[in-house]
Design a protein around this motif. Structure first.
Motif, PDB file in Angstrom:
ATOM      1  N   ARG A  35      25.542  -1.363  14.433  1.00  0.00           N
ATOM      2  CA  ARG A  35      26.352  -0.673  13.452  1.00  0.00           C
ATOM      3  C   ARG A  35      25.403  -0.727  12.033  1.00  0.00           C
ATOM      4  O   ARG A  35      24.565  -1.863  11.690  1.00  0.00           O
ATOM      5  CB  ARG A  35      27.567  -1.725  13.081  1.00  0.00           C
ATOM      6  CG  ARG A  35      28.214  -1.405  11.764  1.00  0.00           C
ATOM      7  CD  ARG A  35      29.333  -2.200  11.456  1.00  0.00           C
ATOM      8  NE  ARG A  35      29.819  -2.312  10.270  1.00  0.00           N
ATOM      9  CZ  ARG A  35      31.044  -2.688   9.780  1.00  0.00           C
ATOM     10  NH1 ARG A  35      31.939  -3.173  10.606  1.00  0.00           N
ATOM     11  NH2 ARG A  35      31.241  -3.048   8.573  1.00  0.00           N
ATOM     12  N   THR A  36      25.698   0.579  11.327  1.00  0.00           N
ATOM     13  CA  THR A  36      24.598   0.366  10.200  1.00  0.00           C
ATOM     14  C   THR A  36      25.596   0.709   9.184  1.00  0.00           C
ATOM     15  O   THR A  36      26.617   1.444   9.266  1.00  0.00           O
ATOM     16  CB  THR A  36      23.342   1.439  10.177  1.00  0.00           C
ATOM     17  OG1 THR A  36      22.882   1.540   9.042  1.00  0.00           O
ATOM     18  CG2 THR A  36      23.725   2.679  10.596  1.00  0.00           C
ATOM     19  N   ASP A  37      25.439   0.071   8.035  1.00  0.00           N
ATOM     20  CA  ASP A  37      26.544   0.140   6.773  1.00  0.00           C
ATOM     21  C   ASP A  37      25.813   0.785   5.760  1.00  0.00           C
ATOM     22  O   ASP A  37      26.204   1.088   4.593  1.00  0.00           O
ATOM     23  CB  ASP A  37      26.984  -1.292   6.501  1.00  0.00           C
ATOM     24  CG  ASP A  37      28.000  -1.886   7.126  1.00  0.00           C
ATOM     25  OD1 ASP A  37      27.776  -2.189   8.446  1.00  0.00           O
ATOM     26  OD2 ASP A  37      29.183  -2.044   6.533  1.00  0.00           O
ATOM     27  N   VAL A  87      27.779   7.448  20.271  1.00  0.00           N
ATOM     28  CA  VAL A  87      28.043   7.194  19.018  1.00  0.00           C
ATOM     29  C   VAL A  87      29.370   6.708  18.670  1.00  0.00           C
ATOM     30  O   VAL A  87      30.336   7.299  19.600  1.00  0.00           O
ATOM     31  CB  VAL A  87      27.744   8.398  17.768  1.00  0.00           C
ATOM     32  CG1 VAL A  87      28.378   8.036  16.660  1.00  0.00           C
ATOM     33  CG2 VAL A  87      26.277   8.454  17.805  1.00  0.00           C
ATOM     34  N   LEU A  88      29.788   5.578  18.022  1.00  0.00           N
ATOM     35  CA  LEU A  88      31.294   4.973  17.791  1.00  0.00           C
ATOM     36  C   LEU A  88      31.686   5.782  16.472  1.00  0.00           C
ATOM     37  O   LEU A  88      31.015   5.419  15.503  1.00  0.00           O
ATOM     38  CB  LEU A  88      31.009   3.576  17.959  1.00  0.00           C
ATOM     39  CG  LEU A  88      32.278   2.798  17.760  1.00  0.00           C
ATOM     40  CD1 LEU A  88      31.897   1.435  18.517  1.00  0.00           C
ATOM     41  CD2 LEU A  88      32.721   2.250  16.391  1.00  0.00           C
ATOM     42  N   ALA A  89      32.977   5.984  16.529  1.00  0.00           N
ATOM     43  CA  ALA A  89      33.500   6.301  15.198  1.00  0.00           C
ATOM     44  C   ALA A  89      34.642   5.340  14.927  1.00  0.00           C
ATOM     45  O   ALA A  89      35.674   4.870  15.939  1.00  0.00           O
ATOM     46  CB  ALA A  89      34.035   7.731  15.084  1.00  0.00           C
ATOM     47  N   ALA A 112      18.994  -0.417  20.744  1.00  0.00           N
ATOM     48  CA  ALA A 112      20.585  -0.270  20.723  1.00  0.00           C
ATOM     49  C   ALA A 112      21.146   0.718  21.736  1.00  0.00           C
ATOM     50  O   ALA A 112      20.420   1.722  21.911  1.00  0.00           O
ATOM     51  CB  ALA A 112      20.892  -0.034  19.282  1.00  0.00           C
ATOM     52  N   ASP A 113      21.894   0.165  22.472  1.00  0.00           N
ATOM     53  CA  ASP A 113      22.722   1.279  23.406  1.00  0.00           C
ATOM     54  C   ASP A 113      23.629   2.229  22.794  1.00  0.00           C
ATOM     55  O   ASP A 113      23.975   3.013  23.510  1.00  0.00           O
ATOM     56  CB  ASP A 113      23.499   0.187  24.622  1.00  0.00           C
ATOM     57  CG  ASP A 113      22.728  -0.567  25.084  1.00  0.00           C
ATOM     58  OD1 ASP A 113      21.440  -0.697  25.664  1.00  0.00           O
ATOM     59  OD2 ASP A 113      22.979  -2.041  25.120  1.00  0.00           O
ATOM     60  N   ALA A 114      24.077   1.768  21.480  1.00  0.00           N
ATOM     61  CA  ALA A 114      24.998   3.006  21.031  1.00  0.00           C
ATOM     62  C   ALA A 114      24.818   2.623  19.404  1.00  0.00           C
ATOM     63  O   ALA A 114      24.230   1.552  18.969  1.00  0.00           O
ATOM     64  CB  ALA A 114      26.249   2.477  21.424  1.00  0.00           C
ATOM     65  N   ILE A 115      25.144   3.420  18.636  1.00  0.00           N
ATOM     66  CA  ILE A 115      25.206   3.223  17.431  1.00  0.00           C
ATOM     67  C   ILE A 115      26.390   3.651  16.472  1.00  0.00           C
ATOM     68  O   ILE A 115      27.275   4.354  16.936  1.00  0.00           O
ATOM     69  CB  ILE A 115      24.308   4.528  16.589  1.00  0.00           C
ATOM     70  CG1 ILE A 115      22.944   4.364  17.149  1.00  0.00           C
ATOM     71  CG2 ILE A 115      24.655   4.716  15.133  1.00  0.00           C
ATOM     72  CD1 ILE A 115      22.188   3.253  16.405  1.00  0.00           C
ATOM     73  N   PHE A 116      26.891   2.686  15.676  1.00  0.00           N
ATOM     74  CA  PHE A 116      28.200   2.587  15.022  1.00  0.00           C
ATOM     75  C   PHE A 116      27.623   2.869  13.354  1.00  0.00           C
ATOM     76  O   PHE A 116      27.224   1.983  12.898  1.00  0.00           O
ATOM     77  CB  PHE A 116      28.809   1.267  15.338  1.00  0.00           C
ATOM     78  CG  PHE A 116      29.899   1.013  14.306  1.00  0.00           C
ATOM     79  CD1 PHE A 116      30.461   1.776  13.308  1.00  0.00           C
ATOM     80  CD2 PHE A 116      30.800  -0.435  14.588  1.00  0.00           C
ATOM     81  CE1 PHE A 116      31.627   1.564  12.572  1.00  0.00           C
ATOM     82  CE2 PHE A 116      31.774  -0.600  13.831  1.00  0.00           C
ATOM     83  CZ  PHE A 116      32.454   0.032  12.927  1.00  0.00           C
ATOM     84  N   PRO A 117      27.713   4.239  13.091  1.00  0.00           N
ATOM     85  CA  PRO A 117      27.554   4.477  11.778  1.00  0.00           C
ATOM     86  C   PRO A 117      28.756   4.483  10.781  1.00  0.00           C
ATOM     87  O   PRO A 117      29.941   5.168  11.114  1.00  0.00           O
ATOM     88  CB  PRO A 117      27.256   6.188  11.764  1.00  0.00           C
ATOM     89  CG  PRO A 117      27.810   6.649  12.930  1.00  0.00           C
ATOM     90  CD  PRO A 117      28.439   5.595  14.055  1.00  0.00           C
TER      91      PRO A 117
END
Ligand SMILES: C[C@](O)(C(=O)O)[C@H](CC(=O)O)C(=O)O
Ligand SMILES: [Mg+2]
Length: 302
Positions: free
Chosen positions: A161-163, A210-212, A185-190
């Protein structure tokens, strides 16, 4: 009856398979083990376990006060009640890279299917509040590398996750997302994307899911699953929604109890005893008892 039948490794394998197939998966946040069962019964694809909910559950704000032991314990209680994969909020990973490594192994042991680690400085705060700070790129990448190296099941999903969006803008979020993917990373949480276009831009920039985060009263508008799918998002979480709904309903019921002295007018809003028992698979427990009580030893003649 009792706990889920599907082993954790199998849940992780299925999650990976569905993501690889390009599906969009919906993960409402379970605020307790029972609500995880409801999420499964209603046909969702996964269960999310929120740090904000876990803290609120203990009467605490979401500022990094909970410990790994508490988070893993609650994660295990929730994950084992459902056949669905459960993914958990691991905040900043509970310390330095070595701690992140231990966090991931502990969450694997607790039966989770994946976890997200964020790039905020400690003490972290809700990603939709102002005034948060992020660590530099090298520190953020070390956390993810430690997480990836530590897992023993290659299917355990490490989500970065990036903040940084709320602090330095979208371009910085895209740069950081790419670097996090390079780190494994297997997935990104923006976190705290402003609009659909921003989700689209991140999804186009990385070749992992990508995670929302569709948390209410935050910085993102609330989009539908279909809108997010069209923007290229593959995982959607509604982390605190069920807790908000349940607490809203509890507050209204207490007002009614004060005003009317009884809850008769609220019966229609309540989960019926019969539905609760269905969710608990009560009937199976009855049969288990019957078998125990009717067990007979037949003695042979000789
Ligand atoms: C996703 C989140 O990290 C959570 O703990 O559920 C929170 C949700 C919220 O506080 O609304 C977040 O930082 O977005
Ligand atoms: Mg959180």
């Amino acid at each position: 009856m009792l706990y889920a039948q599907t082993p954790a490794a199998e849940k992780r394998r299925i999650l990976r398979e569905r993501l690889a197939a390009g599906e969009m998966l919906r993960f409402p946040g379970a605020f307790n083990p029972l609500s995880a069962r409801l999420i499964e019964e209603k046909g969702f694809e996964g269960v999310y376990i929120s740090g904000a909910v876990l803290s609120a559950d203990l009467g605490l704000p979401d500022i990094g006060l909970t410990t790994l032991t508490e988070v893993a314990g609650r994660g295990q209680q929730i994950a084992r009640t459902t056949e669905l994969p459960a993914i958990i909020d691991a905040d900043t990973g509970f310390g330095e890279p070595m701690n992140v490594a231990r966090t991931i192994q502990t969450l694997e042991d607790a039966g989770l299917a994946g976890a997200h680690i964020e790039d905020q400085v400690n003490p972290k705060r809700c990603g939709h509040l102002d005034g948060k700070q992020v660590v530099d790129e090298s520190t953020a990448l070390k956390r993810i590398r430690a997480a990836v190296d530590a897992r023993r099941d290659p299917n355990f999903l490490i989500m970065a996750r990036t903040d940084i969006r709320a602090v330095e803008g979208l371009a910085a979020a895209i740069d950081r997302a790419k670097a996090l993917v390079d780190a494994g990373a297997d997935a990104i949480f923006p976190e705290a994307m402003r609009d659909l276009g921003e989700f689209e831009a991140v999804a186009a920039a990385v070749d992992v899911p990508v995670l929302a985060n569709m948390t209410e009263f935050g910085k993102s508008d609330l989009f539908s699953s279909a809108q997010l799918r069209d923007a290229g998002v593959q995982i959607v979480i509604w982390p605190v929604s069920l807790l908000r709904i349940a607490m809203g309903a509890a507050g209204r019921a207490l007002d009614t109890l004060n005003d009317e002295g009884h809850l008769t007018s609220r019966l229609g809003e309540m989960q019926h005893r019969a539905d609760l028992y269905d969710l608990l698979d009560y009937e199976a427990y009855n049969h288990f008892d019957t078998n125990v009580f009717t067990f007979q030893i037949t003695r042979s003649e000789q």
